[in-house]
Design a protein around this motif. Structure first.
Motif, PDB file in Angstrom:
ATOM      1  N   CYS A 170      20.900  38.142   8.134  1.00 56.26           N
ATOM      2  CA  CYS A 170      20.904  38.816   6.825  1.00 56.26           C
ATOM      3  C   CYS A 170      22.224  38.582   6.085  1.00 56.26           C
ATOM      4  CB  CYS A 170      20.657  40.313   7.006  1.00 56.26           C
ATOM      5  SG  CYS A 170      18.984  40.731   7.554  1.00 56.26           S
ATOM      6  N   LEU A 171      23.334  38.621   6.827  1.00 54.11           N
ATOM      7  CA  LEU A 171      24.637  38.385   6.197  1.00 54.11           C
ATOM      8  C   LEU A 171      24.760  36.953   5.688  1.00 54.11           C
ATOM      9  CD1 LEU A 171      26.848  40.313   8.778  1.00 54.11           C
ATOM     10  CD2 LEU A 171      26.585  40.906   6.352  1.00 54.11           C
ATOM     11  N   LYS A 172      24.036  36.022   6.324  1.00 48.99           N
ATOM     12  CA  LYS A 172      24.099  34.619   5.912  1.00 48.99           C
ATOM     13  C   LYS A 172      23.103  34.303   4.806  1.00 48.99           C
ATOM     14  CE  LYS A 172      24.828  30.131   6.057  1.00 48.99           C
ATOM     15  NZ  LYS A 172      26.069  29.542   5.530  1.00 48.99           N
ATOM     16  N   TYR A 173      21.836  34.707   4.985  1.00 47.48           N
ATOM     17  CA  TYR A 173      20.767  34.213   4.121  1.00 47.48           C
ATOM     18  C   TYR A 173      20.370  35.174   2.994  1.00 47.48           C
ATOM     19  CZ  TYR A 173      20.243  30.844   7.918  1.00 47.48           C
ATOM     20  OH  TYR A 173      20.479  29.877   8.858  1.00 47.48           O
ATOM     21  N   ILE A 174      20.555  36.489   3.199  1.00 44.98           N
ATOM     22  CA  ILE A 174      20.169  37.437   2.132  1.00 44.98           C
ATOM     23  C   ILE A 174      21.276  38.477   1.898  1.00 44.98           C
ATOM     24  CG2 ILE A 174      17.681  37.139   2.442  1.00 44.98           C
ATOM     25  CD1 ILE A 174      17.695  39.807   4.042  1.00 44.98           C
ATOM     26  N   PRO A 175      22.522  38.043   1.763  1.00 44.96           N
ATOM     27  CA  PRO A 175      23.609  39.020   1.600  1.00 44.96           C
ATOM     28  C   PRO A 175      23.455  39.873   0.338  1.00 44.96           C
ATOM     29  CG  PRO A 175      24.358  36.805   1.042  1.00 44.96           C
ATOM     30  CD  PRO A 175      23.006  36.660   1.663  1.00 44.96           C
ATOM     31  N   HIS A 176      22.804  39.318  -0.689  1.00 44.16           N
ATOM     32  CA  HIS A 176      22.619  40.040  -1.955  1.00 44.16           C
ATOM     33  C   HIS A 176      21.664  41.218  -1.820  1.00 44.16           C
ATOM     34  CE1 HIS A 176      19.478  37.038  -1.490  1.00 44.16           C
ATOM     35  NE2 HIS A 176      18.720  37.744  -2.311  1.00 44.16           N
ATOM     36  N   ARG A 177      20.931  41.298  -0.688  1.00 40.36           N
ATOM     37  CA  ARG A 177      19.982  42.397  -0.482  1.00 40.36           C
ATOM     38  C   ARG A 177      20.603  43.548   0.317  1.00 40.36           C
ATOM     39  NH1 ARG A 177      14.694  41.425  -1.308  1.00 40.36           N
ATOM     40  NH2 ARG A 177      14.745  43.702  -1.532  1.00 40.36           N
ATOM     41  N   LEU A 178      21.837  43.391   0.757  1.00 41.44           N
ATOM     42  CA  LEU A 178      22.415  44.370   1.679  1.00 41.44           C
ATOM     43  C   LEU A 178      23.282  45.406   0.978  1.00 41.44           C
ATOM     44  CD1 LEU A 178      23.457  42.058   4.668  1.00 41.44           C
ATOM     45  CD2 LEU A 178      21.293  43.260   4.297  1.00 41.44           C
ATOM     46  N   SER A 179      23.113  46.652   1.407  1.00 40.93           N
ATOM     47  CA  SER A 179      24.053  47.711   1.032  1.00 40.93           C
ATOM     48  C   SER A 179      25.041  47.947   2.167  1.00 40.93           C
ATOM     49  CB  SER A 179      23.295  49.004   0.722  1.00 40.93           C
ATOM     50  OG  SER A 179      22.572  49.446   1.866  1.00 40.93           O
ATOM     51  N   GLY A 180      24.761  47.347   3.313  1.00 40.07           N
ATOM     52  CA  GLY A 180      25.642  47.463   4.462  1.00 40.07           C
ATOM     53  C   GLY A 180      24.989  46.845   5.678  1.00 40.07           C
ATOM     54  N   ALA A 181      25.784  46.702   6.761  1.00 35.66           N
ATOM     55  CA  ALA A 181      25.261  46.121   7.995  1.00 35.66           C
ATOM     56  C   ALA A 181      26.043  46.666   9.178  1.00 35.66           C
ATOM     57  CB  ALA A 181      25.355  44.599   7.961  1.00 35.66           C
ATOM     58  N   SER A 182      25.330  46.903  10.283  1.00 39.12           N
ATOM     59  CA  SER A 182      25.966  47.384  11.509  1.00 39.12           C
ATOM     60  C   SER A 182      25.481  46.553  12.689  1.00 39.12           C
ATOM     61  CB  SER A 182      25.621  48.858  11.753  1.00 39.12           C
ATOM     62  OG  SER A 182      26.084  49.672  10.692  1.00 39.12           O
ATOM     63  N   LEU A 183      26.417  46.084  13.501  1.00 37.39           N
ATOM     64  CA  LEU A 183      26.107  45.317  14.711  1.00 37.39           C
ATOM     65  C   LEU A 183      26.602  46.111  15.906  1.00 37.39           C
ATOM     66  CD1 LEU A 183      27.550  43.070  12.445  1.00 37.39           C
ATOM     67  CD2 LEU A 183      26.160  41.625  13.920  1.00 37.39           C
ATOM     68  N   VAL A 184      25.673  46.607  16.708  1.00 37.19           N
ATOM     69  CA  VAL A 184      26.013  47.456  17.841  1.00 37.19           C
ATOM     70  C   VAL A 184      25.940  46.631  19.122  1.00 37.19           C
ATOM     71  CG1 VAL A 184      25.441  49.561  19.087  1.00 37.19           C
ATOM     72  CG2 VAL A 184      25.066  49.447  16.615  1.00 37.19           C
ATOM     73  N   VAL A 185      27.050  46.552  19.842  1.00 41.07           N
ATOM     74  CA  VAL A 185      27.200  45.690  21.025  1.00 41.07           C
ATOM     75  C   VAL A 185      26.424  44.382  20.825  1.00 41.07           C
ATOM     76  CG1 VAL A 185      27.792  47.457  22.702  1.00 41.07           C
ATOM     77  CG2 VAL A 185      25.390  47.053  22.211  1.00 41.07           C
ATOM     78  N   PRO A 186      26.785  43.610  19.795  1.00 45.19           N
ATOM     79  CA  PRO A 186      25.975  42.437  19.423  1.00 45.19           C
ATOM     80  C   PRO A 186      26.086  41.313  20.443  1.00 45.19           C
ATOM     81  CG  PRO A 186      27.993  42.460  18.157  1.00 45.19           C
ATOM     82  CD  PRO A 186      27.969  43.760  18.918  1.00 45.19           C
ATOM     83  N   LEU A 187      25.021  40.543  20.540  1.00 51.64           N
ATOM     84  CA  LEU A 187      25.007  39.376  21.424  1.00 51.64           C
ATOM     85  C   LEU A 187      26.134  38.416  21.081  1.00 51.64           C
ATOM     86  CD1 LEU A 187      22.381  36.642  20.510  1.00 51.64           C
ATOM     87  CD2 LEU A 187      23.401  38.179  18.819  1.00 51.64           C
ATOM     88  N   ILE A 188      26.494  37.605  22.042  1.00 48.79           N
ATOM     89  CA  ILE A 188      27.405  36.482  21.822  1.00 48.79           C
ATOM     90  C   ILE A 188      26.631  35.207  22.134  1.00 48.79           C
ATOM     91  CG2 ILE A 188      29.487  35.302  22.641  1.00 48.79           C
ATOM     92  CD1 ILE A 188      30.593  38.106  23.343  1.00 48.79           C
TER      93      ILE A 188
END
Length: 662
Positions: free
Chosen positions: A144-162
């Protein structure tokens, strides 16, 4: 030769069955009554669950993206107090293949991202929303941060994969991160990255240790919480369509090759476009290396980094295998041998995709679109169809097309007021291939083509050689649409059930041994036919002199120029001629002797079989047997004629005359 072929066939079949993922387990028909679902533009359905404030009143709209082996029913502490304080609307959904959401065979990070955007639009969430992803479910947040950033009001990554193959993260950090996992789990992710087509086999094989021990990657508190939240009934519902389309494809998408690196992301928020991105790191996490997350946040200082002690993260328990008892080097060597062997066999037996037709193909050849989206190319000749007395659909033979050269003289057309319709069968010439092609699908292609071109309620079908099997299909499945049928030197399927076996044995022995083997492979091992037709291990000298008379050879040299053959097989031999063999010599749902007469005193029409007495491919006795059992079929014997009978002017005229007058 039989022994070698049997060994190769068995090995290939074992490898093929071992590495080929099973199809999805169908959802019940009433699934939409049990779970809310929306239909996406590609026809798939996504199941969802809403919670909290009405979306048109909510101040915060948060889409929850569940982790590995989880679903929209993930149990989170969404208290009413929290909802009221922040005016939150929560949207939970099953990602592709999980729970009640349809699988996506082409699933990637990007497709998961656009699924989220389309789901939000279908549910009218408005122009912006917050995405929250946990563990493996965090990769769509990166998307979402890469392809649709214009649609976001925010983003949270909880213990995200590597993803251990990100390009811009220092290799020493990624090496340390993957070594944090047990060796067997490292192997799962390596297979998913380097050999995704082998992952199903790896996850189901018994060659290597496969003891799933949560203590290797969880804290004691993690284990306590998993017993509360991960009941067997819940996991069964999550994976109800099968582990491959849900869990395994999830691993492949998360650990495959991404089009970007997290450190390449741009801040989607500015002073005028408020919003924030948060990354949550559990300090006791036994799976995620803190230093990698810190590195990402150092490169992207607009991400707010949160360190939390004693955090729960259980998802990967469901794929874990403990460290092998044997040495790691031996396991890697065995995997390399199995992987390379499987890949070699897989590449040998896997047919190539169709060669795409040019974009301007419709300008060169008229085509109609069928109900399943495929296109059929056709050619019309003779009387206008609304004035014609006889409407004849010509069904070309093996490795041929709508441009088959027949003696359709103007004199013949005028005498019998004939409208001819020629068409390319699926995969030939300019007609789209059909990956599920059978005798029945070819039959219904003919009916739909006739309806699209408004031929009227009835028409005559004329099939030649291998192209005669759709005529049998028309007599079986759409007899009410026929005004007549003609079968010129029709194929013999050597596995028809009601024809005496001694006749069928004699019929197949009429062919050269190499041809017999090709048909046996097509019947018993159709998945192996592409390899058989391209392999160099066994003799495969297809000499036309063995199956054609001298006159046949003369005619073939006249009508089968190389340029014509290239055009006929332009999409590849597998989707055209080889699929033709599989459909013609596969298992039919019926036997010709079971057919009923479609015509009566009030419903005029006739059926004809034409047998060339010098034919080196078709045994006369089998055709005679069929006609004895079905006396309503008119049997014609043509002396001094071979398999190419239909290309002889006098014989073609006789075939057409019989079709139009009897």
């Amino acid at each position: 030769m039989f022994l070698l072929l049997a060994i190769v066939g068995l090995i290939s079949y074992y490898v093929y069955k071992s590495i080929k993922p099973p199809p999805p387990i169908p959802l019940p028909e009433n699934v939409s009554k049990k779970s809310l679902r929306v239909e996406l533009s590609d026809g798939r359905h996504i199941a969802y669950r809403e919670l909290g404030c009405p979306k048109d009143e909510a101040k915060n709209k948060i889409i929850i993206i569940h982790g590995y082996a989880n679903s929209k029913e993930v149990d989170l502490y969404t208290t009413q107090e929290m909802i009221d304080e922040f005016k939150i609307y929560f949207l939970f959904f099953d990602r592709a293949g999980h729970g009640e959401s349809d699988p996506n065979p082409s699933r990637t990070l990007k497709t998961d991202t656009y699924d989220i955007e389309e789901l939000a639009d279908k549910l009218q969430l408005g122009p912006k929303f917050h995405v929250l992803g946990m563990s493996l479910g965090a990769y769509p947040v990166y998307g979402c941060l890469k392809y649709i950033p214009h649609r976001l009001s925010g983003a949270s990554l909880v213990v995200p994969l590597i993803n251990f193959w990100w390009r811009r993260i220092p290799q020493n950090l990624l090496n340390a991160a993957i070594k944090k996992l047990p060796f067997a789990f490292q192997m799962i992710l390596r297979v998913a990255h380097y050999c995704p087509w082998l992952l199903y086999w790896w996850m189901t094989q018994k060659w290597f240790p496969n003891d799933r021990d949560p203590k290797k990657i969880w804290t004691e508190r993690d284990i306590e919480l998993s017993k509360i939240y991960y009941k067997k009934s819940y996991m069964d519902a999550v994976k109800r369509q099968g582990e491959y389309v849900s869990c395994y494809q999830d691993i492949i998408a998360g650990y495959g090759n991404w089009e970007f690196d997290p450190t390449e992301l741009s801040n989607p928020f500015t002073d005028t476009n408020k919003g924030s991105v948060h990354m949550w790191c559990a300090l006791d996490d036994k799976q995620i290396l803190r230093e990698v997350l810190v590195y990402i946040c150092d490169k992207l200082p607009w991400i707010k980094f949160h360190e939390v002690p004693h955090m729960f993260k259980p998802e990967f328990y469901f794929t874990l295998t403990t460290s092998p008892k044997s040495s790691g080097q031996m396991m890697l060597l065995l995997l390399a041998i199995v992987g390379l062997t499987s890949y070699y066999v897989y590449k040998l037996i896997k047919p190539p995709p169709p060669i795409p037709l040019p974009e301007n193909v419709t300008k060169k050849s008229p085509r109609i679109k069928l109900s399943d989206g495929r296109h059929i190319a056709y050619k019309e000749l003779g009387f206008p169809k609304d004035e014609a007395k006889n409407k004849i659909i010509i069904i070309h033979g093996y490795a041929n097309s709508k441009d088959v050269d027949l003696y359709t003289t103007q004199e013949m057309i005028d005498e019998f007021k004939i409208y001819f319709l020629f068409f390319d069968r699926a995969g030939y010439g300019e007609s789209d291939p059909n990956s599920s092609r059978t005798l029945k699908t070819d039959t219904y292609d003919i009916e739909e083509l006739a309806d699209k071109l408004q031929l009227g309620p009835r028409f005559h079908v004329l099939g030649m050689s291998l192209g005669a099997y759709p005529v049998y299909g028309c007599l079986k499945y759409i007899p009410h649409r026929l005004s007549g049928a003609s079968l010129a030197v029709p194929l013999i399927n050597f596995w028809w059930r009601r024809i005496p076996q001694n006749l069928l044995n004699a019929a197949i022995k009429k062919l050269p041994f190499e041809f017999q083997m090709t048909l046996r492979v097509a019947h018993y091992c159709p998945w192996l036919l592409y390899w058989w037709m391209t392999q160099k291990w066994f003799p495969s000298n297809r000499d036309p002199k063995k199956t054609l008379t001298e006159r046949d050879i003369e005619l073939s040299e006249t009508y089968s120029k190389k340029s014509y053959k290239d055009a006929v097989l332009r999409q590849g031999e597998y989707v055209s001629s080889q699929r033709d063999i599989i459909a013609g010599y596969g298992n039919w749902e019926f036997d010709p002797t079971e057919l009923s007469n479609p015509f009566s005193d009030t419903n005029k029409g006739s059926v004809h079989i034409w047998c060339a007495l010098d034919d080196k491919q078709i045994l006369r006795d089998v055709l005679v047997y069929i006609c004895d059992k079905l006396p309503w079929i008119k049997f014609h014997e043509v002396p001094h004629a071979g398999h190419w009978i239909i290309h002889e002017k006098k014989h073609f005229e006789a075939i057409i005359k019989a079709a139009c007058t009897e």
